[in-house]
Design a protein around this motif. Structure first.
Motif, PDB file in Angstrom:
ATOM      1  N   VAL A 228      87.967 -40.224 150.750  1.00 13.36           N
ATOM      2  CA  VAL A 228      89.181 -41.035 151.411  1.00 13.36           C
ATOM      3  C   VAL A 228      89.218 -40.531 152.900  1.00 13.36           C
ATOM      4  O   VAL A 228      89.239 -41.509 153.725  1.00 13.36           O
ATOM      5  N   SER A 229      89.406 -39.388 153.108  1.00 15.64           N
ATOM      6  CA  SER A 229      90.014 -38.891 154.462  1.00 15.64           C
ATOM      7  C   SER A 229      88.770 -39.346 155.391  1.00 15.64           C
ATOM      8  O   SER A 229      89.086 -39.878 156.658  1.00 15.64           O
ATOM      9  N   VAL A 230      87.517 -38.917 155.188  1.00 15.78           N
ATOM     10  CA  VAL A 230      86.600 -38.879 156.229  1.00 15.78           C
ATOM     11  C   VAL A 230      86.217 -40.434 156.168  1.00 15.78           C
ATOM     12  O   VAL A 230      85.974 -40.979 157.304  1.00 15.78           O
ATOM     13  N   MET A 231      86.001 -41.137 155.176  1.00 21.14           N
ATOM     14  CA  MET A 231      85.381 -42.495 155.129  1.00 21.14           C
ATOM     15  C   MET A 231      86.311 -43.267 156.109  1.00 21.14           C
ATOM     16  O   MET A 231      85.952 -44.305 156.522  1.00 21.14           O
ATOM     17  N   PHE A 232      87.512 -43.340 155.946  1.00 19.77           N
ATOM     18  CA  PHE A 232      88.780 -44.043 156.498  1.00 19.77           C
ATOM     19  C   PHE A 232      89.183 -43.492 157.721  1.00 19.77           C
ATOM     20  O   PHE A 232      90.029 -44.170 158.625  1.00 19.77           O
ATOM     21  N   GLY A 233      88.917 -42.320 158.068  1.00 23.66           N
ATOM     22  CA  GLY A 233      89.254 -41.701 159.504  1.00 23.66           C
ATOM     23  C   GLY A 233      90.652 -41.110 159.473  1.00 23.66           C
ATOM     24  O   GLY A 233      91.086 -41.330 160.539  1.00 23.66           O
ATOM     25  N   ILE A 234      91.113 -40.746 158.354  1.00 26.55           N
ATOM     26  CA  ILE A 234      92.605 -40.058 158.322  1.00 26.55           C
ATOM     27  C   ILE A 234      92.302 -38.824 157.920  1.00 26.55           C
ATOM     28  O   ILE A 234      91.837 -38.371 156.913  1.00 26.55           O
ATOM     29  N   PRO A 235      92.689 -37.651 158.679  1.00 26.87           N
ATOM     30  CA  PRO A 235      92.698 -36.411 158.263  1.00 26.87           C
ATOM     31  C   PRO A 235      93.190 -36.192 156.745  1.00 26.87           C
ATOM     32  O   PRO A 235      94.284 -36.682 156.474  1.00 26.87           O
ATOM     33  N   ALA A 236      92.849 -35.423 156.132  1.00 27.49           N
ATOM     34  CA  ALA A 236      93.279 -34.949 154.734  1.00 27.49           C
ATOM     35  C   ALA A 236      94.667 -34.390 154.612  1.00 27.49           C
ATOM     36  O   ALA A 236      95.300 -34.639 153.737  1.00 27.49           O
ATOM     37  N   ASP A 237      94.904 -33.510 155.615  1.00 26.15           N
ATOM     38  CA  ASP A 237      96.220 -33.089 155.595  1.00 26.15           C
ATOM     39  C   ASP A 237      97.440 -34.090 156.044  1.00 26.15           C
ATOM     40  O   ASP A 237      98.407 -33.684 155.982  1.00 26.15           O
ATOM     41  N   SER A 238      97.039 -35.206 156.510  1.00 26.87           N
ATOM     42  CA  SER A 238      97.873 -36.378 156.843  1.00 26.87           C
ATOM     43  C   SER A 238      98.286 -37.494 155.546  1.00 26.87           C
ATOM     44  O   SER A 238      99.052 -38.308 155.616  1.00 26.87           O
ATOM     45  N   LEU A 239      97.428 -37.174 154.716  1.00 29.30           N
ATOM     46  CA  LEU A 239      97.482 -38.148 153.258  1.00 29.30           C
ATOM     47  C   LEU A 239      98.489 -37.419 152.215  1.00 29.30           C
ATOM     48  O   LEU A 239      98.064 -35.993 151.821  1.00 29.30           O
ATOM     49  N   TYR A 240      99.125 -38.291 151.763  1.00 24.70           N
ATOM     50  CA  TYR A 240     100.355 -37.808 150.627  1.00 24.70           C
ATOM     51  C   TYR A 240      99.965 -38.663 149.516  1.00 24.70           C
ATOM     52  O   TYR A 240      99.784 -40.092 149.706  1.00 24.70           O
ATOM     53  N   PHE A 241     100.234 -38.442 148.239  1.00 22.19           N
ATOM     54  CA  PHE A 241     100.186 -39.115 147.089  1.00 22.19           C
ATOM     55  C   PHE A 241     101.678 -39.807 146.906  1.00 22.19           C
ATOM     56  O   PHE A 241     102.631 -39.183 147.002  1.00 22.19           O
ATOM     57  N   SER A 242     101.405 -41.251 146.865  1.00 21.60           N
ATOM     58  CA  SER A 242     102.743 -41.909 146.832  1.00 21.60           C
ATOM     59  C   SER A 242     103.107 -41.930 145.282  1.00 21.60           C
ATOM     60  O   SER A 242     102.322 -41.398 144.448  1.00 21.60           O
ATOM     61  N   HIS A 243     104.487 -42.724 144.964  1.00 18.27           N
ATOM     62  CA  HIS A 243     104.916 -42.746 143.747  1.00 18.27           C
ATOM     63  C   HIS A 243     103.849 -43.809 143.027  1.00 18.27           C
ATOM     64  O   HIS A 243     104.149 -43.992 141.731  1.00 18.27           O
ATOM     65  N   ILE A 244     103.180 -44.761 143.746  1.00 16.65           N
ATOM     66  CA  ILE A 244     102.139 -45.636 143.156  1.00 16.65           C
ATOM     67  C   ILE A 244     101.063 -44.861 142.730  1.00 16.65           C
ATOM     68  O   ILE A 244     100.028 -45.343 143.223  1.00 16.65           O
ATOM     69  N   SER A 245     101.324 -44.032 141.836  1.00 19.17           N
ATOM     70  CA  SER A 245     100.123 -43.095 141.489  1.00 19.17           C
ATOM     71  C   SER A 245     100.142 -43.233 139.995  1.00 19.17           C
ATOM     72  O   SER A 245     101.284 -42.741 139.378  1.00 19.17           O
ATOM     73  N   GLU A 246      99.298 -43.817 139.322  1.00 19.38           N
ATOM     74  CA  GLU A 246      99.926 -44.084 137.781  1.00 19.38           C
ATOM     75  C   GLU A 246      98.482 -44.573 137.119  1.00 19.38           C
ATOM     76  O   GLU A 246      97.358 -44.890 137.433  1.00 19.38           O
ATOM     77  N   PHE A 247      98.732 -44.692 135.647  1.00 21.11           N
ATOM     78  CA  PHE A 247      97.742 -45.017 134.842  1.00 21.11           C
ATOM     79  C   PHE A 247      98.044 -46.750 134.521  1.00 21.11           C
ATOM     80  O   PHE A 247      99.276 -47.204 134.316  1.00 21.11           O
ATOM     81  N   THR A 248      97.037 -47.311 134.535  1.00 24.41           N
ATOM     82  CA  THR A 248      97.241 -48.800 134.070  1.00 24.41           C
ATOM     83  C   THR A 248      96.506 -49.257 133.028  1.00 24.41           C
ATOM     84  O   THR A 248      95.542 -48.703 132.701  1.00 24.41           O
ATOM     85  N   ARG A 249      96.836 -50.276 132.293  1.00 30.21           N
ATOM     86  CA  ARG A 249      96.061 -50.874 131.308  1.00 30.21           C
ATOM     87  C   ARG A 249      96.277 -52.219 131.246  1.00 30.21           C
ATOM     88  O   ARG A 249      97.471 -52.844 131.390  1.00 30.21           O
ATOM     89  N   TYR A 250      95.126 -53.127 131.401  1.00 26.01           N
ATOM     90  CA  TYR A 250      95.172 -54.694 131.388  1.00 26.01           C
ATOM     91  C   TYR A 250      94.643 -54.955 130.019  1.00 26.01           C
ATOM     92  O   TYR A 250      93.626 -54.616 129.512  1.00 26.01           O
TER      93      TYR A 250
END
Length: 365
Positions: A228-250
């Protein structure tokens, strides 16, 4: 009496919902969408194949009303698979990834970043430098994906939420990882091994090292790339996991209503949305493509990704990436979704840190 009523209801559904599909099948065959290396491309052959597919369609609909489709491309492939017939069939829709493809590196479908979408991120000096969608089939192993699927099925069943007010449909059920963590330490809702697998998967998604060629519109080769970090050009240490981290089922529960959306409108602090699919289209469920309106060159041209077990995708979350999940007709479409933000107060450096914060709000179940 009840069986005859059921039969007439199925017949009515077939006439009402599938006439267009059958016509599409006939048209696809007559226009040469099927080919067989060992057969002559004659009109009589096309007519025989058309009749076979149409009869098979009507027969399947007549004996079961569980699979009423509105996608002619998928209907053709499904019936061919059921009949164990091999066709070189090219669907009309444009695909970024099909289940027959394998991406050992990272494939990137690049689009222009929204000029207005990342003003707050720019103030912190960390807007995405590149935008679009990336795909890889090597972020998790098949064995890890199977274990994650078992976890997703268990947690969405016991702890999942379904609300048309909060999300697009009652067909979607989800459970946020934060709410799983606050239920107690590992060996409670989660086993220790499940917890450790979540940590490993999250870090692989964030900064997995893949020494493979990266396919973009201009092909480049980058070693030791962080997914994620290199492909979108955002340093890894600037990325945080949000609360929209979840399992989903359709799962088809009520009538489908298409919901095309932009993630950042729903959750303004998001910058990247990532997903690991935990089930495979046409095997575990029918329908359920991920659709982006970024196929070009015309604006809002649809382009599809076919989910399969262990496939990873991520995309920038603003106006450049409108998308939605197509209708799931049958089965369960399971996934692990990871949302990333660059705002420290809106996320957690790692899932382990998220767990530590959540456990402070421990709830007894």
């Amino acid at each position: 009496m009840s069986s005859s009523l059921n039969a007439s209801r199925v017949q009515r559904n077939a006439r009402k919902n599938n006439c267009n599909n059958i016509a599409a099948v006939q048209s696809a065959v007559s226009n040469g969408k099927f080919s067989d290396k060992n057969a002559e491309k004659s009109s009589s052959y096309s007519q025989v194949i058309a009749l076979t597919i149409v009869v098979g369609c009507l027969y399947y609909i007549a004996i079961s009303d569980e699979y009423i489709v509105s996608n002619a491309d998928q209907l053709i492939r499904y019936l061919a698979n059921k009949a164990n017939v091999t066709f070189n069939y090219v669907p009309k829709a444009k695909y970024l990834a099909t289940i027959d493809q394998h991406f050992p590196g990272i494939s990137m479908h690049q689009v222009n970043c929204s000029s207005d979408g990342y003003k707050e991120e720019a103030k912190l000096g960390v807007p995405p430098l590149r935008c679009g969608t990336i795909i890889s089939d090597t972020v998790v192993t098949v064995q890890e994906a199977v274990r994650l699927r078992e976890m997703a099925a268990k947690l969405t069943y016991y702890l999942g939420t379904s609300s048309a007010k909060e999300r697009e449909s009652l067909n979607l059920k989800w459970v946020e990882l934060y709410n799983v963590f606050r239920r107690g330490p590992p060996e409670g809702v989660l086993t220790r091994k499940e917890y450790e697998l979540l940590l490993k998967t999250s870090e692989s998604a964030k900064q997995n090292k893949i020494e493979e060629r990266i396919e973009t519109r201009i092909i480049a080769k980058i070693n030791n790339c962080h997914a994620v970090s290199v492909m979108f050009g955002i340093p890894a240490d600037s990325l945080y996991f949000s609360h929209i981290s979840e399992f989903t089922r359709y799962k088809p529960m009520i009538k489908f209503s298409e919901f095309l959306h932009i993630d950042k409108i729903r959750a303004p602090n998001l910058v990247i949305t990532a997903i690991v699919w935990l089930s495979t289209i046409d095997s575990d469920f029918l329908g359920g493509h991920l659709e982006f309106l970024t196929g070009g060159p015309e604006p809002f041209t649809p382009v599809l990704i076919e989910p399969k077990l262990g496939r990873f995708a991520a995309w920038t979350s603003s106006y450049e990436n409108p998308h939605g999940v197509k209708e799931v007709y049958k089965g369960e479409r399971l996934a692990l979704v990871l949302g990333f933000t660059v705002f420290p107060k809106s996320g957690h450096k790692t899932l382990e840190e998220m767990f530590d914060v959540a456990i402070a709000n421990y709830e007894t179940v």
